[in-house]
Design a protein around this motif. Structure first.
Motif, PDB file in Angstrom:
ATOM      1  N   CYS B  96       0.895  -1.461  -0.005  1.00  0.00           N
ATOM      2  CA  CYS B  96      -0.115   0.086  -0.111  1.00  0.00           C
ATOM      3  C   CYS B  96       1.107   1.647   0.189  1.00  0.00           C
ATOM      4  O   CYS B  96       1.787   1.313   0.053  1.00  0.00           O
ATOM      5  CB  CYS B  96      -0.885   0.517   1.302  1.00  0.00           C
ATOM      6  N   CYS B 109       0.802   3.128   7.222  1.00  0.00           N
ATOM      7  CA  CYS B 109       0.413   2.558   6.578  1.00  0.00           C
ATOM      8  C   CYS B 109      -0.974   2.290   6.718  1.00  0.00           C
ATOM      9  O   CYS B 109      -1.209   1.503   7.328  1.00  0.00           O
ATOM     10  CB  CYS B 109       1.702   1.085   6.017  1.00  0.00           C
ATOM     11  N   CYS B 111      -2.970   0.562   5.586  1.00  0.00           N
ATOM     12  CA  CYS B 111      -3.690  -1.270   5.315  1.00  0.00           C
ATOM     13  C   CYS B 111      -3.149  -1.875   6.459  1.00  0.00           C
ATOM     14  O   CYS B 111      -4.914  -3.221   7.126  1.00  0.00           O
ATOM     15  CB  CYS B 111      -2.618  -1.369   4.326  1.00  0.00           C
ATOM     16  N   GLY B 113      -1.708  -1.208   9.317  1.00  0.00           N
ATOM     17  CA  GLY B 113      -0.736  -0.331  10.267  1.00  0.00           C
ATOM     18  C   GLY B 113       0.706  -0.725  10.661  1.00  0.00           C
ATOM     19  O   GLY B 113       0.856  -0.057  11.888  1.00  0.00           O
ATOM     20  N   SER B 114       1.828  -0.498   9.830  1.00  0.00           N
ATOM     21  CA  SER B 114       2.595  -0.369   9.795  1.00  0.00           C
ATOM     22  C   SER B 114       3.160   0.808   9.901  1.00  0.00           C
ATOM     23  O   SER B 114       2.532   2.066   9.041  1.00  0.00           O
ATOM     24  CB  SER B 114       3.703  -1.187   8.388  1.00  0.00           C
ATOM     25  N   PRO B 126       3.184  -5.017  10.642  1.00  0.00           N
ATOM     26  CA  PRO B 126       4.186  -6.242  10.402  1.00  0.00           C
ATOM     27  C   PRO B 126       4.716  -6.109   9.188  1.00  0.00           C
ATOM     28  O   PRO B 126       6.060  -7.282   8.468  1.00  0.00           O
ATOM     29  CB  PRO B 126       2.385  -6.786   9.073  1.00  0.00           C
TER      30      PRO B 126
HETATM   31  S1  FES Z   1       0.949  -3.165   3.575  1.00  0.00           S
HETATM   32 FE1  FES Z   1       1.764  -1.256   5.027  1.00  0.00          FE
HETATM   33  S2  FES Z   1       1.058  -2.271   6.415  1.00  0.00           S
HETATM   34 FE2  FES Z   1       0.096  -3.948   4.220  1.00  0.00          FE
END
Ligand code: FES
Ligand code: HEM
Lengths: 181, 163, 255
Positions: B96, B109, B111, B113-114, B126
């Motif tokens: 993402c 991120c 998607c 939560g990174s 993750p």
């Molecule tokens: S794509 Fe960025 S945390 Fe999964």
């Protein structure tokens, strides 16, 4: 010798052979030698199965038609690689996977689904007992129910308890958009 | 024809078995070959890609301390006292686009939560690998140029003041 | 009971045209009922007689049948949508907008297609649960369970590939993340991802591949596996019976 209680000799429809221990006793109308049952206790597919199928299909089609007239399928902004919506929620049936992947891409995205799938495929070959009554297969029923529930819980977490940046939230807090159908 | 004639002789049996085995083997191999060829057919030899090197304007368009998201390149161009650097906005988890996290001086991120720090190193979530650093250079006519096709180690700045 | 005055249905059924299409006795008699099934191309895979127990709604909840019905609805509405949909990154989104706002009955067909797809996922999972709880996957039905699992995978495959087609944000990012997960597969991950996308990221090639999978490859696979599934039900002795009636059914029966 014929006991008296059977009444008078039946008329000879077919002459009884003295060499046989059996003979034709009576002629009746019917399709089966079983009393009150057709062979194998079966009914004909038309109309019994097919009419039920038709009714079921009509009910389902009406429900679908009603849903399609009442609710519009979503269409979001045009695709753009530049901006990921926040939260970027997968369709509901993938939310469990999204929740797992949030912990680890490999364990959650490959290992867990892979093992579940392998388990499902091999299930009839692993569970070889012939027990069919629920009370004889308590362990299996418990395990399978747990499996279904685990999936459901993961999906519900993804749908209701995850907000922007996939952080925890609650369905009643203001920043929880609905899951994307 | 006597019935015995129809019964295969013992030697015949093994010869037939051999032929049958060979036949099946050839057939399976051909089918496998066709499948292999089809997979190869599907796996494209050319991959559509935008040019990886792009000119992104003059250095003075990006003041010191700025962080600019270059939308069509999915790259953040950052300038601080040490100079310019280009950080990929593609999340190393599953791809993402990360966003600048104003509050925490890093990136996050949407998607899964990174979170990444200013250097692009993963902090929470993750994602395990750091965001890619792409080379920034000056073109001959003095414009900035980034190359998304290459990833360089963290810590490579384009310093203008030193020259 | 033959009525004195034949109604229009009876008169029609006695006519030459009708009898040129449907040979055999009209339904109503035992033989006519049997012929209605086994002389019909679309029904002849069904047995002529079924056990009354398997008709009970609370045994199967007709879930497998509903799944099949949904597949038919999806095929029909899908073909309709294909007349307007263009699988190109420039036009895909607009063709969906057109369906939504310009085409007569476009919204209805698109909604039907979308909601049937969602319903199908639910119904197939519930069907699997019913098969498990009634222990219907046990011998001799092991292989049909395996076929069923493949049908479940196909159902999910349809949803995944179909989601990208409108080329909106939801589909684009689901496809990006989904193929990212595929890339995490050991050994073959990168190669399979390349096969799916036809490139490094979700773009025109990926859209075209998803389109071909969604509208051609998966439907063919689904149709052949569904046929296998139904044929196996019959070869496995019809639907399973509840344990109380089991003794009547021989496991080896092949009707
Ligand atoms: S794509 Fe960025 S945390 Fe999964
Ligand atoms: C596209 C998906 C599917 C379709 C269209 C389908 C269709 C059907 C139909 C029509 C039946 C007849 C009984 C009933 O209606 O319940 C049936 C039975 C059966 N299905 Fe499916 N099915 C699908 C998926 C599955 C899945 C996912 C499984 C299991 C993993 C499965 C395993 C079975 C088995 C074992 C039977 C026999 C049940 C019995 O004998 O009682 N099917 N299926």
């Amino acid at each position: 010798m014929r006991p008296d209680s059977l009444g008078p000799e039946p008329p000879d429809i077919l002459p009884r052979s003295p060499h046989k221990t059996y003979g034709l006793m009576a002629l009746v109308r019917g399709t089966s030698p079983l009393v009150d049952a057709t062979p194998e206790d079966a009914v004909s597919t038309w109309p019994h199965l097919l009419l039920r199928g038709l009714i079921c299909a009509l009910v389902c089609l009406s429900a679908l038609l009603a849903a399609a007239m009442l609710f519009d399928a979503p269409l979001h902004d045009p695709a753009s690689a530049a901006e990921t919506p926040d939260p970027a929620k997968a369709p509901w049936y993938l939310l469990g996977l999204q929740e797992l992947v949030h912990y680890s891409a490999f364990i959650g995205g490959v290992l867990a689904p892979g093992l579940s799938l392998a388990g499902l495929v091999m299930l009839p070959y692993l569970d070889r007992s012939h027990a069919r009554r629920p009370r004889d297969r308590r362990t299996g029923i418990c395990l399978f129910t747990l499996f279904l529930l685990a999936n459901l819980v993961l999906i519900l977490i993804g749908a209701w308890f995850r907000g922007p940046g996939w952080s925890w939230t609650t369905p009643w807090s203001a920043n929880t958009p609905g899951g994307r159908p | 024809m006597a019935i015995q004639d129809l019964k295969p002789e013992p030697e015949n049996t093994s010869r037939r078995d051999l032929f049958a085995t060979a036949g099946w083997a050839v057939l399976s191999a051909s089918i496998a070959g066709v499948c292999g060829a089809f997979v190869r057919f599907l796996s494209s030899n050319t991959v559509p890609e935008a040019l990886s090197v792009s000119l992104i304007g003059r250095p003075d368009e990006y003041p010191v301390g700025s962080a600019t998201f270059l939308e069509e390149h999915r790259v953040y161009l950052l300038r601080d006292a040490r100079g310019f650097r280009a950080l990929s906005a593609v999340c190393t988890h599953l791809g993402c686009t990360v966003v600048k996290d104003a509050a925490r001086h890093g990136f996050r991120c949407p998607c899964h939560g990174s979170r990444f720090n200013e250097q692009g190193e993963p902090v929470v979530g993750p994602a395990r690998r750091a965001l890619a650093w792409h080379p920034v250079a000056l073109s001959r006519d003095g414009r900035l140029q980034i190359d998304r096709g290459r990833a360089i180690g963290a810590g490579h700045y384009l310093a203008l003041d030193r020259r | 009971m033959p009525s004195a005055e034949p109604g229009w249905i009876q008169r029609l059924a006695r006519g030459r045209v009708w009898r040129s299409i449907f040979r055999g006795e009209p339904p109503g008699t035992a033989r006519g009922n049997a012929q209605a099934v086994f002389q019909n191309l679309w029904l002849h895979f069904l047995p002529v007689k079924v056990r009354p127990h398997t008709l009970r709604f609370t045994y199967t909840f007709y879930l497998g049948g509903i799944a099949f019905l949904l597949f038919l609805v999806l095929a029909a509405t899908g073909v309709a949508l294909m007349f307007y949909y263009v699988p190109s990154v420039e036009r895909a989104y607009h063709s969906i907008k057109d369906l939504q706002f310009v085409v007569s009955f476009g919204p209805l067909l698109r909604n039907l297609h979308r909601w049937s797809a969602h319903a199908m996922v639910v119904v197939v999972v519930l069907h699997m649960a019913r098969v498990y709880y009634t222990a219907s996957y046990k011998a001799p039905r092991e292989f049909n369970w395996v076929v069923g699992v493949m049908l479940l995978l196909l159902t999910l495959g349809f949803s995944f590939t179909g989601m990208l087609l409108p080329w909106d944000q939801a589909g684009f990012w689901a496809a990006t993340v989904g193929t990212g997960i595929v890339g995490c597969l050991p050994v073959v991950g990168k190669e399979v991802r390349l096969l799916l996308l036809g490139g490094d990221s979700v773009g025109q090639n990926a859209l075209l591949r998803f389109y071909v999978l969604h509208c051609m490859a998966l439907p063919l696979a689904m149709a052949s596996l569904t046929a296998t599934h139904f044929w196996r039900i019959r070869k496995d002795g019809g639907l399973s019976l509840p344990p109380s009636q089991e003794s009547m059914a021989s496991e080896e029966r092949v009707p």
